[in-house]
Structures are given as structure tokens and as C-alpha cells.
Design a protein around this motif. Structure first.
Motif, PDB file in Angstrom:
ATOM      1  N   GLY A 186      61.079  17.370  68.936  1.00 18.83           N
ATOM      2  CA  GLY A 186      61.882  18.273  69.671  1.00 18.83           C
ATOM      3  C   GLY A 186      62.462  17.569  70.854  1.00 18.83           C
ATOM      4  N   LEU A 187      62.841  16.359  70.508  1.00 20.53           N
ATOM      5  CA  LEU A 187      63.589  15.711  71.704  1.00 20.53           C
ATOM      6  C   LEU A 187      64.931  15.598  71.636  1.00 20.53           C
ATOM      7  N   VAL A 188      65.445  15.489  70.465  1.00 24.10           N
ATOM      8  CA  VAL A 188      66.674  15.255  70.054  1.00 24.10           C
ATOM      9  C   VAL A 188      67.106  16.338  69.132  1.00 24.10           C
ATOM     10  N   TRP A 189      68.456  16.666  68.763  1.00 25.67           N
ATOM     11  CA  TRP A 189      68.774  17.287  67.538  1.00 25.67           C
ATOM     12  C   TRP A 189      69.945  16.555  67.047  1.00 25.67           C
ATOM     13  N   SER A 190      70.433  16.831  65.911  1.00 27.22           N
ATOM     14  CA  SER A 190      71.534  16.446  65.187  1.00 27.22           C
ATOM     15  C   SER A 190      72.371  17.457  64.624  1.00 27.22           C
ATOM     16  N   ALA A 191      73.745  16.845  64.364  1.00 27.08           N
ATOM     17  CA  ALA A 191      74.916  17.971  63.630  1.00 27.08           C
ATOM     18  C   ALA A 191      75.555  17.148  62.867  1.00 27.08           C
ATOM     19  N   GLU A 192      75.537  17.408  61.669  1.00 28.11           N
ATOM     20  CA  GLU A 192      76.144  16.720  60.450  1.00 28.11           C
ATOM     21  C   GLU A 192      77.659  16.874  60.439  1.00 28.11           C
ATOM     22  N   GLY A 193      78.452  16.111  59.837  1.00 28.11           N
ATOM     23  CA  GLY A 193      79.989  16.139  59.482  1.00 28.11           C
ATOM     24  C   GLY A 193      80.600  15.625  60.773  1.00 28.11           C
ATOM     25  N   ARG A 194      82.067  15.881  60.342  1.00 29.62           N
ATOM     26  CA  ARG A 194      82.945  15.234  61.320  1.00 29.62           C
ATOM     27  C   ARG A 194      82.627  15.808  62.996  1.00 29.62           C
ATOM     28  N   GLY A 195      82.434  14.858  63.786  1.00 31.98           N
ATOM     29  CA  GLY A 195      82.359  15.171  65.162  1.00 31.98           C
ATOM     30  C   GLY A 195      80.883  15.314  65.318  1.00 31.98           C
ATOM     31  N   GLY A 196      79.873  15.026  64.421  1.00 30.06           N
ATOM     32  CA  GLY A 196      78.577  15.538  64.512  1.00 30.06           C
ATOM     33  C   GLY A 196      77.916  13.987  65.156  1.00 30.06           C
ATOM     34  N   GLY A 197      76.620  13.937  65.159  1.00 27.32           N
ATOM     35  CA  GLY A 197      75.977  13.124  65.794  1.00 27.32           C
ATOM     36  C   GLY A 197      74.544  13.831  66.532  1.00 27.32           C
ATOM     37  N   TRP A 198      74.125  12.923  67.488  1.00 25.98           N
ATOM     38  CA  TRP A 198      72.743  13.001  67.865  1.00 25.98           C
ATOM     39  C   TRP A 198      72.896  13.494  69.567  1.00 25.98           C
ATOM     40  N   SER A 199      72.185  14.378  69.632  1.00 24.20           N
ATOM     41  CA  SER A 199      72.131  14.784  71.317  1.00 24.20           C
ATOM     42  C   SER A 199      70.760  15.342  71.727  1.00 24.20           C
ATOM     43  N   LEU A 200      70.532  15.118  72.866  1.00 24.44           N
ATOM     44  CA  LEU A 200      69.439  15.364  73.547  1.00 24.44           C
ATOM     45  C   LEU A 200      69.103  17.031  73.237  1.00 24.44           C
ATOM     46  N   ALA A 201      67.711  17.360  73.192  1.00 23.00           N
ATOM     47  CA  ALA A 201      67.349  18.718  72.711  1.00 23.00           C
ATOM     48  C   ALA A 201      66.770  19.464  74.096  1.00 23.00           C
ATOM     49  N   ARG A 202      66.496  18.598  75.197  1.00 27.93           N
ATOM     50  CA  ARG A 202      65.928  18.868  76.311  1.00 27.93           C
ATOM     51  C   ARG A 202      66.393  18.179  77.356  1.00 27.93           C
ATOM     52  N   ASP A 203      66.428  18.633  78.470  1.00 30.67           N
ATOM     53  CA  ASP A 203      66.980  18.115  79.786  1.00 30.67           C
ATOM     54  C   ASP A 203      66.356  16.851  80.186  1.00 30.67           C
ATOM     55  N   PRO A 204      67.202  15.745  80.195  1.00 32.48           N
ATOM     56  CA  PRO A 204      66.494  14.435  80.550  1.00 32.48           C
ATOM     57  C   PRO A 204      65.378  14.405  81.621  1.00 32.48           C
ATOM     58  N   ARG A 205      65.536  15.557  82.361  1.00 30.47           N
ATOM     59  CA  ARG A 205      64.511  15.480  83.651  1.00 30.47           C
ATOM     60  C   ARG A 205      63.042  15.941  83.064  1.00 30.47           C
ATOM     61  N   GLU A 206      62.866  16.451  81.685  1.00 32.80           N
ATOM     62  CA  GLU A 206      62.083  16.848  81.044  1.00 32.80           C
ATOM     63  C   GLU A 206      61.416  16.377  80.132  1.00 32.80           C
ATOM     64  N   ILE A 207      62.179  15.033  79.970  1.00 32.46           N
ATOM     65  CA  ILE A 207      61.637  14.210  78.842  1.00 32.46           C
ATOM     66  C   ILE A 207      61.207  12.850  79.444  1.00 32.46           C
ATOM     67  N   THR A 208      59.683  12.519  79.255  1.00 30.47           N
ATOM     68  CA  THR A 208      59.129  11.444  79.825  1.00 30.47           C
ATOM     69  C   THR A 208      59.067  10.072  79.071  1.00 30.47           C
ATOM     70  N   LEU A 209      58.736   8.888  79.404  1.00 31.52           N
ATOM     71  CA  LEU A 209      58.729   7.987  78.464  1.00 31.52           C
ATOM     72  C   LEU A 209      57.408   8.103  77.899  1.00 31.52           C
ATOM     73  N   HIS A 210      56.461   8.874  78.253  1.00 34.06           N
ATOM     74  CA  HIS A 210      55.294   9.073  76.937  1.00 34.06           C
ATOM     75  C   HIS A 210      55.614   9.887  76.109  1.00 34.06           C
ATOM     76  N   ASP A 211      56.715  10.952  76.383  1.00 38.46           N
ATOM     77  CA  ASP A 211      56.925  11.804  75.266  1.00 38.46           C
ATOM     78  C   ASP A 211      57.616  10.997  74.107  1.00 38.46           C
ATOM     79  N   ALA A 212      58.525   9.945  74.743  1.00 39.86           N
ATOM     80  CA  ALA A 212      58.844   9.095  73.530  1.00 39.86           C
ATOM     81  C   ALA A 212      58.222   8.240  72.898  1.00 39.86           C
ATOM     82  N   TYR A 213      57.008   7.904  73.583  1.00 40.74           N
ATOM     83  CA  TYR A 213      55.815   7.005  72.869  1.00 40.74           C
ATOM     84  C   TYR A 213      55.169   7.753  71.898  1.00 40.74           C
ATOM     85  N   ALA A 214      54.832   9.133  72.465  1.00 39.73           N
ATOM     86  CA  ALA A 214      54.056   9.864  71.649  1.00 39.73           C
ATOM     87  C   ALA A 214      54.699  10.274  70.074  1.00 39.73           C
ATOM     88  N   ALA A 215      56.158  10.462  70.210  1.00 38.61           N
ATOM     89  CA  ALA A 215      56.863  10.823  69.077  1.00 38.61           C
ATOM     90  C   ALA A 215      57.031   9.763  68.201  1.00 38.61           C
TER      91      ALA A 215
END
Length: 148
Positions: free
Chosen positions: A52-81
Motif C-alpha cells: 500500500g505504499l505505491v500504485w501504478s497506472a498502465e498505458g500512455r502517461g502511466g507509471g508509478w506514484s506514491l499511494a501515501r503522503d511521504p510524511r507517512e512512509i517510514t524507512l521501516h515501512d519500505a524495509y517491511a514491504a
């Protein structure tokens, strides 16, 4: 002992996405920054998506984006994922019960390793992706390389 680089890749990708919060990024763009393979990056991003840290959109102009505010994502969240299991490796085989060290070392190390792992988790939990983004911006500004 060598720990996986998945956490570093995940944190790098999350920080890039936070830095480019006005548009999504492709896995190829993130891989370029990492000097890595887009397939590896997609695997890491998939784990981040499942957490639940990122989301993606397919197709032209698609890509990856954060699913949560960067102030709410810790390095431990990334590690645990992206990491599974304990940080510190335990004995791969039970030590000899005939040895005075072998009889006790597993239980003694378990206490030490669990305490070290809790300390690392607590430390990583104090730093957010927003904090890293801010440090990147400040360092770029100090080098005279930022336009944002």
C-alpha cells in the motif's frame, strides 16, 4: 553477512517518487537512476504496491506514484514491504548439545539478535521518505543543481 539490497532499492524508488510528486515515473526511469534493470525495479515496486505504499497506472502517461503522503512512509515501512524473515541470520543447524557453548549459544544469541532487530526497526521508523526528499533537495541546492 550480507543483507539484501531490496530495502535500499525500495527507499531509493520511494524517494524518487516523492521528489517527482507532480507526475508518475516509469520503472525504466527509476531503474535509470539506480543504474539497474527495470525488471528488478518492477519486482520491488510490486512489493511496495502490495504494502500500500505505491500504485501504478498502465498505458500512455502511466507509471508509478506514491499511494501515501511521504510524511507517512517510514524507512521501516519500505524495509517491511520488501524483506522477509529476520535481519540477522540464525544458526543454519542446531549446534552440538555436547558442547558447553553449543548448549546455550542459540538462546543467548536470540535475545541479542531480537534486541538489535528491534533497535533497527525503531531507528528506521523515525525517518520518513519526506525527510530523505528534503535532504536530497538541500544537497542539490548546496551544489547549485536544483531548480525546484
Amino acid at each position: 553477512m550480507s543483507l539484501s539490497s531490496r530495502t535500499a532499492v525500495a527507499i531509493h524508488a520511494l524517494t524518487m517518487l516523492a521528489r517527482r510528486d507532480d507526475h508518475s515515473l516509469t520503472s525504466a526511469e527509476i531503474a535509470d537512476s539506480l543504474s539497474s534493470n527495470p525488471v528488478l525495479v518492477r519486482r520491488i515496486l510490486g512489493s511496495l504496491r502490495d504494502a500500500g505504499l505505491v500504485w501504478s497506472a498502465e498505458g500512455r502517461g502511466g507509471g508509478w506514484s506514491l499511494a501515501r503522503d511521504p510524511r507517512e512512509i517510514t524507512l521501516h515501512d519500505a524495509y517491511a514491504a520488501v524483506e522477509a524473515g529476520p535481519i540477522l541470520s540464525r544458526h543454519p543447524h542446531p549446534p552440538s548439545r555436547d558442547c558447553e557453548v553449543g548448549r546455550h549459544i542459540q538462546s543467548l544469541l536470540e535475545v541479542e539478535f531480537q534486541e538489535a532487530e528491534r533497535a533497527m526497526e525503531e531507528r528506521l521508523g523515525r525517518t520518513t521518505i519526506a525527510h530523505l526528499r528534503r535532504q536530497v533537495v538541500e544537497r542539490e541546492r548546496d551544489l547549485g543543481l536544483t531548480n525546484r
